[in-house]
Every structure is written in structure tokens, then in C-alpha cells.
Design a protein around this motif. Structure first.
Motif, short mmCIF file in Angstrom:
data_model
loop_
_atom_site.label_atom_id
_atom_site.label_comp_id
_atom_site.label_asym_id
_atom_site.label_seq_id
_atom_site.Cartn_x
_atom_site.Cartn_y
_atom_site.Cartn_z
N VAL A 88 74.25 2.70 7.64
CA VAL A 88 73.50 3.21 8.72
C VAL A 88 72.00 4.12 8.29
N HIS B 173 68.08 2.47 8.29
CA HIS B 173 67.07 3.53 8.74
C HIS B 173 66.03 3.71 7.78
N ASP C 217 63.32 -4.98 11.30
CA ASP C 217 64.69 -5.42 12.11
C ASP C 217 65.68 -4.25 11.88
N ASP D 68 66.05 -0.63 14.93
CA ASP D 68 66.66 -0.68 16.25
C ASP D 68 67.97 -0.29 16.20
N ASP D 69 68.52 1.03 16.26
CA ASP D 69 69.74 1.35 16.00
C ASP D 69 70.89 0.44 16.74
N GLN D 70 70.55 -0.20 17.89
CA GLN D 70 71.56 -1.04 18.70
C GLN D 70 71.83 -2.01 17.60
N LYS D 71 70.63 -2.72 16.98
CA LYS D 71 70.81 -4.11 16.43
C LYS D 71 71.58 -3.60 15.12
N GLN E 197 73.89 -1.39 14.65
CA GLN E 197 75.40 -1.16 14.98
C GLN E 197 75.92 -2.84 15.26
N ARG E 198 75.15 -3.61 16.08
CA ARG E 198 75.86 -4.61 16.26
C ARG E 198 76.17 -5.39 14.90
N ARG E 199 75.19 -5.41 14.07
CA ARG E 199 75.24 -6.14 12.69
C ARG E 199 76.49 -5.71 12.12
N ASP F 109 78.96 -4.16 13.36
CA ASP F 109 80.28 -4.48 14.09
C ASP F 109 80.62 -6.06 13.65
#
Length: 198
Positions: free
Chosen positions: A133, A137, A143, A146-149, A151-153, A155
């Protein structure tokens, strides 16, 4: 001099530096071997596909831009097309970010078996999630903001890609697990060691 063609498949979470290490290995082989080098990097291929004009290209672009996960048949098509149209079986083969799901691991491994490229090397760059992470950043790409993207990647890597790696291990492939935290050149040296490239 490295004459006999080698095959190396890179894995690692985003931020682990697998693209950097794949390029360093390609450059080394281009310098120190008379054998041509062929790379297959899925992200680059998918972006090229998305730049096309057809409906499939448009849909692939939409999924990529949304940070989504493509259905398995699209990457499998990229892999299959590469082996049937570009690969001559005379090259060193460097594969990066290709087998991100179990289905793709099966397609890739079956292709490598079909062309007699077994045994081959699987290099898995390991990086703690919090460090991945932090690195993402810090890259400054759109791309990666976006912290949500992000974390999703990460995951997806854990739920989809780790089982794909395990499948190759279960099939008896030559596995190398390498810490991705040291400096780039140190990791490159470790990769050269496990591949027996001096």
C-alpha cells in the motif's frame, strides 16, 4: 553466456516490483545471450487490446478504468494468441502478471507443457500488504491514488492469484519465493542466483 532458452514466470502483489525485475532480467539476457528474448506482460497487452475499436475492446477498457477484474476468457485469449502467433520456441521467455487466476495458470502451464518448456522457473516476489500500500501510494499513478482500488487489487491477489501460484506449485514447477523488500539490485542478484545466472 546463457544459450539454452529459459522460461521465467513472475508473480507478486502490486508494488512488489515484478515488472522492474522482469525488465532487468530481460536486459541481462539480451546482453549476455545470443538467444532472443520474448516478454509477455499482461497489463501492457490488455491496455493495447482496450485501445482497439471493437465492442470487446471498449468493454475491456471500461473494466480496466473502473479497477475491475476481467472475466478469465479475456486474459486466456491474450495468452493463447501470444503462444500461437508470436512464440517460436527459440526464445528466452519472461512472463509477468499473466496467470492472475487459477484458470489462467492452467492455460499458461498447459501451453508451456505443450511447447516442451517444462521445467520452468516461477519467481514469487513477497511483500507485506502494508508495504505494498505504501509503495503504491508513492508511485503517483492515477490508478494508485484510490485507496479503495488499491485494497481491492490486493484482496484479489490474495483470493485469486495465490491459489493460481499454488496450482503451479502442485504441478511441480520450480518455485522461488523472494523477499521484495530489499533494494532493487539486491533482489535482482537473488533472482540471478536462483536461476543460476552468474
Amino acid at each position: 553466456m546463457i544459450d539454452a532458452p529459459i522460461t521465467v514466470v513472475f508473480f507478486g502483489p502490486q508494488g512488489a516490483g515484478k515488472g522492474t525485475q522482469a525488465k532487468l532480467l530481460e536486459g541481462l539476457l539480451e546482453r549476455d545471450s545470443d538467444t532472443p528474448v520474448l516478454g509477455l506482460e499482461m497489463g501492457e497487452r490488455l491496455r493495447g487490446f482496450a485501445a482497439g475499436s471493437g465492442d470487446a475492446s471498449k468493454r475491456v477498457g471500461e473494466v480496466i478504468n473502473a479497477g475491475g477484474l476481467l472475466p478469465a476468457f479475456i486474459p486466456s485469449h491474450i495468452i493463447t494468441t501470444f503462444f500461437l502467433q508470436e512464440f517460436t520456441n527459440r526464445e528466452h521467455l519472461i512472463i509477468d502478471g499473466v496467470a492472475r487466476r487459477v484458470e489462467q495458470s492452467i492455460v499458461l502451464d498447459d501451453a508451456l507443457q505443450f511447447f516442451g518448456r517444462v521445467p520452468y522457473h516461477v519467481v514469487v516476489l513477497q511483500l507485506p500488504r502494508e508495504e505494498a500500500v505504501r509503495r503504491l501510494h508513492g508511485r503517483g499513478r492515477s490508478d494508485d491514488s484510490d485507496d479503495q482500488k488499491i485494497q481491492r487489487r490486493l484482496d484479489w491477489y490474495e483470493t485469486e492469484t495465490l491459489p493460481a501460484i499454488k496450482l503451479l506449485e502442485e504441478r511441480g514447477r520450480t518455485m522461488h519465493y523472494i523477499d521484495a523488500r530489499p533494494p532493487i539490485e539486491e533482489i535482482h542478484a537473488q533472482i540471478r542466483t536462483v536461476l543460476h545466472i552468474t
